[in-house]
Design a protein around this motif. Sequence first.
Motif, short mmCIF file in Angstrom:
data_model
loop_
_atom_site.label_atom_id
_atom_site.label_comp_id
_atom_site.label_asym_id
_atom_site.label_seq_id
_atom_site.Cartn_x
_atom_site.Cartn_y
_atom_site.Cartn_z
N GLY A 1 -47.45 56.77 -3.54
CA GLY A 1 -46.90 57.96 -2.87
C GLY A 1 -45.41 57.82 -2.63
O GLY A 1 -44.64 58.76 -2.85
N GLU B 1 -42.98 58.59 -5.33
CA GLU B 1 -42.67 60.02 -5.55
C GLU B 1 -41.84 60.61 -4.41
O GLU B 1 -40.83 61.26 -4.66
CB GLU B 1 -43.97 60.82 -5.69
N GLU C 1 -43.69 63.09 1.65
CA GLU C 1 -45.11 63.39 1.39
C GLU C 1 -46.00 62.19 1.67
O GLU C 1 -47.11 62.36 2.17
CB GLU C 1 -45.28 63.82 -0.07
N ALA C 2 -45.53 60.99 1.36
CA ALA C 2 -46.39 59.81 1.50
C ALA C 2 -46.48 59.32 2.94
O ALA C 2 -47.54 58.91 3.39
CB ALA C 2 -45.88 58.69 0.60
N LYS D 1 -44.91 61.00 5.80
CA LYS D 1 -44.97 62.17 6.70
C LYS D 1 -44.22 61.95 8.02
O LYS D 1 -43.25 62.61 8.31
CB LYS D 1 -46.40 62.61 6.97
#
Lengths: 283, 289
Positions: free
Chosen positions: B148, B151, B155-156, B158
């Motif tokens: 995560g 990328e 997103e990974a 939070k």
Amino acid sequence: MKAWYYIPHDPYLLWGFIIGAWVFSIAGFFGLQLLPTRARRPLVVGVTFVAGLIFALEFFLPTGIVKVGSIRLVQPENKNFLSPALEPIRNLVQIVVGLSLGLGVFSLLRLHTRNLLQRRVGWYNSLVLILCLVAMAVLAAWHQFGEKDIVQPPKWVENSYEILFTYTWSPLDATMFSMVAFYIFSAAYRAFRIRSIESSVLMFTAMIVMVGSVPFAYWLSESLHVPQEGFWQFLRLEIAKDWILKQLNAPAIRAIEFGVGIGGLAMALRLWLSLERGLGVGR
Amino acid sequence: MAVLEPQRVEMNIWQRMLNIDRRILYLLLWLTMSAVMLFVRGQMPDVITSPVKDLYQTIENLPPDKMVILSSNWGPGTIGENRPQLEAILEHLIRRRLKFAVVSFFEPQLSIMSYRYTSQITEKHGYEYGKDWVHFGFVPSIELGIKGMNESFVEAIKRDYKNTPIDQIEMMKNFRSMVDVSLVVDITPSGTVGAWISFVRKGTLVGYCPTSVMAAEGYTYLKSKQLVGMLTGAKGAYEYELLLKTSGYASRLINTITASHLLIVAAILFGNFCLLMARLTRKGEEQHA
């Protein structure tokens, strides 16, 4: 890359989805319990296979722009069409970890509450366990909420948490691990004996690595004026230790890791294809 | 009913030494370590091993516009080995004014430990949370966490340790994903480094700070250049402190570690000497009889 699944942004709709997912999961769970083993098995095997397949394909399928014959698939760099599935899986893992923790606590409480109520042998240990569990859980949660600025815990909560976490749990955990040193010392005295050629080789190698790992080795070599270069450098314990670790130990570890890796791959395949027994899919 | 008399076996001094009460051994170790800890001052000079030099040199050459990730996965059980490693690496990162993030996997309490010790060091050096460093908190799955982060951090991860959304942290506005990470240092008593090597994006370097018992596995990755360097337990941290020309937690421990190693070697030698003497004495007694 745009997600291929639907994400509700409206808060009411989101809550509707969450409640719906809960209802669906609970109904699915009890529905599975009602099914006979013969009907349950293909369902569980199928879900396991699909879940494993997503991971395997996401890892092995090419990323970026892919050309297969006349077809040209345009994907972002380091991503393929399955990559967006990883984020919901990540969230799912967090939920499963949280649920498994809750399940563990529930199971522990059930067992020890029964010990306590039935006054079984050693019931007072169960009482201590329950009291510690509840105290630590409540105080730690309160403290964590305070650290995240969600609530402002009173001073006594902070102090009690410090007593339990910093001055009780941490030293107890450190003590448990440090006791190994005493067992190693006792075992070294009793068990490391020259009984065969193999045990002698093992013992002398271990001694070189042990002494070579501390500054005493360098001090000894310098005091005895052992040269730092040429053939005689191997008389320096710190250099001999390095040679043992790099030239003898590393290839052996690599061979073991190859074996473990192949074994792990075989085991993963058995689990993925539900060939392993005891996966909750009946006999 | 005949009562069996317990058979008394006559033991000579060497046999008695071989069967010495283990509590005496425990006491000997405790006394030695306590005496060294309390009364011995100063340290012996030491040679800096190549894995330590390599990690030092890697951090020395890191670009200032990229961040470093410290994967801190240790608890109180290995505090003696992993805390000096964390402190030595932090000291170097702060000296170079590099920005860094700390993350912990597996158990939630590990993130509490890493946050506490990192906060102590950063506060001492005036490093500000959110501007110079950040704590990503606890991430349950290491493989999915790394994939995560390759990328997107937003997103990974939070939210960070303090529950602040990642995209609202000042420092993280310049760092979006692992593309902006130059180095990961895994400080761990368990086999987490394999996950970093397998899943971190190509181009991000990986350093390793294991406990001494786990270091043997690290040499295979050092040879293949999958690791840029390694600190072996508290001894590795001591060597790193020598490179930094500072006297930290590892320097306070090294004399005790040396004494315990030498005592164990002495115990092995003495145990074998007693065995040899017991055999010779028995042989002599048999010949005499």
